[in-house]
Write an enzyme that holds these catalytic residues in place. Structure first.
Site, PDB file in Angstrom:
ATOM      1  N   TYR A  87      55.662  33.188  37.289  1.00  0.00           N
ATOM      2  CA  TYR A  87      54.521  34.053  37.570  1.00  0.00           C
ATOM      3  C   TYR A  87      54.696  34.696  38.945  1.00  0.00           C
ATOM      4  CZ  TYR A  87      51.897  31.939  33.660  1.00  0.00           C
ATOM      5  OH  TYR A  87      51.470  31.509  32.421  1.00  0.00           O
ATOM      6  N   SER A 235      45.287  32.593  26.528  1.00  0.00           N
ATOM      7  CA  SER A 235      44.677  33.864  26.128  1.00  0.00           C
ATOM      8  C   SER A 235      43.643  33.681  25.019  1.00  0.00           C
ATOM      9  CB  SER A 235      45.754  34.867  25.679  1.00  0.00           C
ATOM     10  OG  SER A 235      45.276  36.188  25.800  1.00  0.00           O
ATOM     11  N   LEU A 237      40.777  34.744  24.887  1.00  0.00           N
ATOM     12  CA  LEU A 237      39.968  35.951  24.750  1.00  0.00           C
ATOM     13  C   LEU A 237      40.770  37.108  24.161  1.00  0.00           C
ATOM     14  CD1 LEU A 237      37.994  35.781  28.118  1.00  0.00           C
ATOM     15  CD2 LEU A 237      37.321  34.936  25.869  1.00  0.00           C
ATOM     16  N   LEU A 242      38.755  40.635  23.213  1.00  0.00           N
ATOM     17  CA  LEU A 242      37.551  40.076  22.589  1.00  0.00           C
ATOM     18  C   LEU A 242      36.325  40.153  23.491  1.00  0.00           C
ATOM     19  CD1 LEU A 242      39.189  36.997  20.853  1.00  0.00           C
ATOM     20  CD2 LEU A 242      38.130  38.960  19.710  1.00  0.00           C
TER      21      LEU A 242
END
Length: 351
Positions: A87, A235, A237, A242
């Site tokens: 990341y 994830s 959502l 969403l």
């Protein structure tokens, strides 16, 4: 007779399907000020039902916002913080390590990280994995992780070598538990068998899981139930779709407008996804909640899920997610959302 695959209703039929069963307010769970803690599979590891992802930390999320997010999570009893060596090329871990060293009690955090991606290419060799682990610990300012995961399958490295690196990490005390992320179910089951034979066992898998992505239900969730590892849902959502933010347009501040995250969101900006979003919106309106809360509650309480991991741009967004902590979807609403988003099943998952 062979059962036919489940086919979701057309977009036109999704909203009426939800409206047909919507009645009353959602039941609330009395957690007080403390989020529910769940066991991960059949291990002794416990994590909060909602976890904090750090994919954008050190790049789109700056230190002030990251600090507020971490505080918001801990204030409601959240424990799991998920990061990865890849990341921001280590920037997320470095920022998280700085915050953990600034007055946060390490014992209040269940720290999970991932390894095995170099320049966007999977490398799950022993050398790369253990080097990544050492670098992660250095950036995080700790001598151990609570959970360490291999981020992606590497077809060039024998699975036995990858599993051997996980065993080494546990034996050396550099991590308490190990697992995999984004691996197919057959390979996950093979790794779980190897790890069980070697001793540490596999604690968890981290997989994408939401009302827009239910593929893990075909084989991964049944494998987890059978073999005893837990599922962490990333994830939940649907990559932000969403929440309903993309119903009319792409907001300038959204991930879909970001040059480096546009490709992450675009696969879910489809007519099918729009129909699912409308169903979630209908349920949310009837329950007096936000679509974000409905989508989060569905993923968090899906069978086999120990924790739903969500990322946020700022603390305000995260608090909106954490507001779903008290929402338990009425059974009828969960049933209809299950039905209208069901993944197609056939041979061999459903003979």
């Amino acid at each position: 007779m062979r059962r036919q695959p489940v086919v979701a209703p057309s977009r036109a039929g999704v909203r009426p399907a939800v409206e047909a069963v919507l009645a009353g307010q959602a039941r609330r769970r009395d957690y007080g000020d403390h989020m529910q803690q769940r066991r991960v599979g059949r291990t002794g590891l416990r994590v909060s039902s909602i976890g904090l992802g750090t994919m954008t930390w050190g790049r789109d999320t700056e230190e002030h916002d990251a600090a507020e997010q971490l505080k918001a999570l801990l204030d409601v009893g959240g424990t799991l913080v998920d990061t990865a060596a890849g990341y921001g090329n280590g920037a997320a871990e470095a920022l998280l390590g700085h915050l953990l060293g600034s007055g946060v009690d390490r014992r209040d955090v269940v720290l999970a990280s991932k390894a095995g991606m170099r320049g966007g290419v999977a490398d799950a060799s022993r050398r790369t994995l253990l080097d990544d682990l050492d670098d992660s610990l250095d950036r995080l300012g700790t001598d151990h992780l609570d959970l360490w995961l291999v981020e992606h399958p590497d077809p060039a490295t024998p699975l036995e070598e990858t599993v051997g690196a996980l065993e080494d990490a546990v034996r050396s005390g550099r991590t308490r538990y190990v697992g995999l992320s984004n691996f197919p179910a057959w390979k996950t089951a093979q790794a779980a068998t190897l790890l069980a034979t070697a001793g540490p066992g596999m604690a968890a898998v981290e997989m994408e899981y939401s009302l827009l992505q239910r593929g893990v239900e075909r084989e991964m969730v049944p494998a987890a139930r059978s073999l005893g590892f837990g599922v962490l849902a990333w994830s939940p959502l649907g990559r932000g779709v969403l929440t309903g933010k993309y119903r009319a347009t792409v907001p300038a501040s959204s991930r879909a407008a970001s040059p480096h995250l546009r490709g992450f969101v675009e696969p879910y900006l489809t007519d099918r996804s729009h129909g699912v979003v409308e169903a979630v919106m209908t349920a949310a309106n009837g329950l007096g909640r936000t679509p974000l809360e409905v989508a989060m509650a569905w993923a968090r309480d899906a069978p086999g899920v120990a924790c739903a991991i969500t990322g946020a741009r700022n603390a305000g967004q995260l608090r909106g997610v954490l507001a779903a902590d008290d929402l338990e979807l009425p059974e009828a609403i969960r049933d209809v959302l299950d039905e209208v988003t069901a993944p197609g099943l056939g041979y061999p998952e459903r003979p």
